[in-house]
Design a protein around this motif. Sequence first.
Motif, PDB file in Angstrom:
ATOM      1  N   THR A 258     -16.326  -0.020  -3.865  1.00  0.00           N
ATOM      2  CA  THR A 258     -15.688   0.408  -4.723  1.00  0.00           C
ATOM      3  C   THR A 258     -14.884   1.886  -5.258  1.00  0.00           C
TER       4      THR A 258
ATOM      5  N   LYS B  79      -9.352   3.080 -13.856  1.00  0.00           N
ATOM      6  CA  LYS B  79      -9.419   2.031 -12.995  1.00  0.00           C
ATOM      7  C   LYS B  79      -9.738   2.068 -12.191  1.00  0.00           C
ATOM      8  N   TRP B  80     -10.460   1.962 -11.755  1.00  0.00           N
ATOM      9  CA  TRP B  80     -11.391   1.344 -10.240  1.00  0.00           C
ATOM     10  C   TRP B  80     -10.743   0.006  -9.627  1.00  0.00           C
ATOM     11  N   PHE B  81     -10.769   0.512  -8.628  1.00  0.00           N
ATOM     12  CA  PHE B  81     -10.300  -1.391  -7.240  1.00  0.00           C
ATOM     13  C   PHE B  81     -11.499  -1.577  -6.114  1.00  0.00           C
TER      14      PHE B  81
ATOM     15  N   SER C 132      -5.189  -3.315  -4.708  1.00  0.00           N
ATOM     16  CA  SER C 132      -5.026  -3.326  -6.002  1.00  0.00           C
ATOM     17  C   SER C 132      -5.990  -4.164  -6.093  1.00  0.00           C
ATOM     18  N   THR C 133      -6.656  -4.906  -6.285  1.00  0.00           N
ATOM     19  CA  THR C 133      -7.335  -5.813  -6.911  1.00  0.00           C
ATOM     20  C   THR C 133      -8.310  -4.986  -7.658  1.00  0.00           C
ATOM     21  N   PRO C 134      -8.633  -5.563  -9.724  1.00  0.00           N
ATOM     22  CA  PRO C 134      -9.743  -4.508  -9.958  1.00  0.00           C
ATOM     23  C   PRO C 134     -10.398  -4.088  -9.926  1.00  0.00           C
TER      24      PRO C 134
ATOM     25  N   ARG D 119       0.690  -1.091  -0.088  1.00  0.00           N
ATOM     26  CA  ARG D 119       0.150  -0.111   0.140  1.00  0.00           C
ATOM     27  C   ARG D 119       1.023   0.631   0.174  1.00  0.00           C
TER      28      ARG D 119
ATOM     29  N   SER E  15      -6.730   3.001  -5.296  1.00  0.00           N
ATOM     30  CA  SER E  15      -5.982   1.728  -5.146  1.00  0.00           C
ATOM     31  C   SER E  15      -5.489   1.817  -3.781  1.00  0.00           C
ATOM     32  N   HIS E  16      -6.163   0.481  -2.426  1.00  0.00           N
ATOM     33  CA  HIS E  16      -5.804   0.385  -1.681  1.00  0.00           C
ATOM     34  C   HIS E  16      -6.983   1.244  -0.183  1.00  0.00           C
TER      35      HIS E  16
END
Length: 854
Positions: free
Chosen positions: A833, A684-686, A691-693, A650, A837-838
């Motif tokens: 969502t 890009k959304w997580f 960090s998983t799409p 992270r 990320s993180h």
Amino acid sequence: MSRSMLSAIVSIAVCWLHGLVAGAELTLTRDGQPAAAIILDERPVRAAQFAAFELQWHVKAISGATLPILRGNASAPEVHVKLYVGDGPRAQAIGLTQGAFQLQEYAIRSGANEIVLVGKDAGDLAEVKYDLDALGDGQKNFNWPGFWEERGTLHAVHDFLRDGCGVRWFNPTDTGTVIPRHPTLTVNPRDLRRAPTFRYRQAFDGNAESYDRYVSIWGRREEGFKPWESAAYSDSRGRQGDNWLVRRLQSTLFLLRQKNGGEKCVANHSLYHYYELFWRPSKNEAAAKYFVGKRPELFAQGYEGDQPPQMCYTSRALVEQVTQEARDYFDKGGYPYKVVLSNAPLGYKWGDKFFCIEPMDNASFCKCPECQKLIVQGKDYGVGEHFSTGIHSDYMFNFVNEVSREVKKSHPDKNIVTLAYGTHAWVPKAVRLDPYVAVQFCFACDGAPWLRSEYVHELGLVKAWAEEAKTSKRPLYAWCYYGHMYRAFADNGNFHCFPGFFAHAIADEMKLYKRLGYRGTFHCGLPPEVDTYVTFRLMDNADLNVDKVLDEYFTGMYGAAAAPMKKLYLGIEKVYCDPKLRPTDKRVAATGVEAAWGYLGTAERMVEFGKLMDEARARAATERDKLNVELFDLGIWKYMRTGRAKYQERVSAPIPSVTAPSVPDAGGDATQVEWEKAAPLGDKWFDRGGSTPASRQFTGRIAHDGKWLYLEMVDPCDTAKLVVSPGVSCFDDWEFFFSGQRSLPNRQFLVGPTGMVVALLNGEVNWRMYVPLEEHGIEVVSDTSAPDKWVSRIAIPLKEVVPGGAKAGDTVFLNIIRVSSPGVSGQYPFSITTWVSHTTVHEVDRSASIMLEK
């Protein structure tokens, strides 16, 4: 004998006999042959039958000898010690009659060649089936005693096995039980007569096969729980198969042995099923038949959305409805619904002597004039940084009083039970709560002794309710969050928490409850590993020395590896409980991932903890000890290592940076913005916390015109499935977190499908969270007209974006969250969502930088 259960029958040279009163020694087995007999009444009750089987099974496991179980006048050889189990002529002859026992009381009496083990028992005479070598066969194991019935004789037998024979039940796993091996079993029984410290001991009351997951720090995380589970039950699976019934009965045995249960007095949010009865039919076809008809007069007034968030607690119609439901509940054996409605399963959910009244789990109360009179009355009561206040105490307890007064007219021997929780946690000020009402105080931070200001504040409320009960004589209970809160924060954020070990605080709390006269504890979550065992032992006997209980645990579980394992536990406990190790900067969340691994589970501490694990592995002497060390590794240490690794990932992950272009003045009208000039937010959304799409991807654009900040968000979803919540959250919504720095304070703007907006200040007013910003000026155009796309266009005054406002040329920080309902996302209970990320809701330390172009 068979290896049945493999409850980890191990060779331990010495029985735990500390605390026993010296007396005549009695030999129960000699050289692997029986020297005693178990004697039951001619028609024994279930508790006595089960107790006899438990005694027989454990004695055989210890010595190899099977003691005969005799009934009534069947004679035992004169050379045998007689073990009288349960009510019968012998117990009655020495004054241990059922009428002489108080609730849950039991006794052990020894004499010349005899021991009497008896207690208060339910009168059920059903035949018990008990075969621990065939737990997967329901025909060979049934009619076991329940958690909520009198089973004093069983308590007596379990105390005798523990204190007289050295048996220990640490957990339900294959290696969680310690049984000494002695072909000749000689005991030196102590006489006693007692009841458990607390009459209500609800640590667990779900499907027992899920007990391990309930306790595990891994929780829903299959990647960690499954390897632990496979290792913990490898032997029993090999012998009895991978059968859910085996696991259910293994855990049930453990819970019975730990005296889980007692007097049932459950309390929880009790009115959710009214939506299915009186607002709209359930989507479940079988449950829909219980819909009575829409009755809006029962529900909170003044809210938009699919359904009101609360009931109207000054509605006379609601008082009459709940009163009638309580009377029917007592008269007809509990709830009548054969299909489980939201929280009203068939039967006595709350207990046969209690009926619960508790509002929904939110503070969005009715806005009608009558409700507002009482709400305004308490607006300054206990206001501050605390979670537990008295703002709605007068309001809620006034409603409880109204129902209580009516119910006790027809059922004076029953009780209403309610919670002292959240904004109605304080003793009411202007309303005298009916003494007929039992109260469970929700000690929200009992599992967080490091949070000193809140912890001390809530200890004060525990004492305040006890002081009130001196006069009212009402039954008091504690609702405990052991193991729940810190895991809940981690699960919601999809990060790994630092383990919350706090056995010494548990001991202090249990002793306090006993001293103040609390009748029991309900546990909303249990802590992992050692602390659950400590909790069980102290619910039974709050006077126990916790350090001796810990010694007992580590010696029994780890043998030669006990010293490093205990040192590891105490090291983790010290770190978790020390307030000095937590972030002192209020801008850093004390329960977040940064606190867990940036402050507590630091690299240096993890190295030291790892050395203790290595030492334990090296010291473990027997196969059982080695397996138990491995289970701690899989259950706790691997979780910690994974949490630390995720944290390091992270810290190094990239953070978006966007320039919001300046566009022609649109006057705050998002429909007039030249969106083709706006900057895209990327695609890009997580999934939250990592960090998983995300399985669902969104698009967005951002711009400003010098006075307003504009956002356009597009969600390609089935708009017919969007849920409109009365308070916007918790779904479906967009949530925008703006701040002037990557920390508190921040401003949280929530936007729903109808364009409804909620603006909240977090940390801006005396560091309080969720303070409403009424005059926010935000304008929203929400378009759900397309069947497959929800488009939201939001205009936010730059002067309101962050504290102090923003202007062209400034940089602000932003994270965007999409909270989706199960119908839209396919995930239960919802999905989160994130744009960055993180992160998850309220985590702003990784917010994207937004430069407002000049």
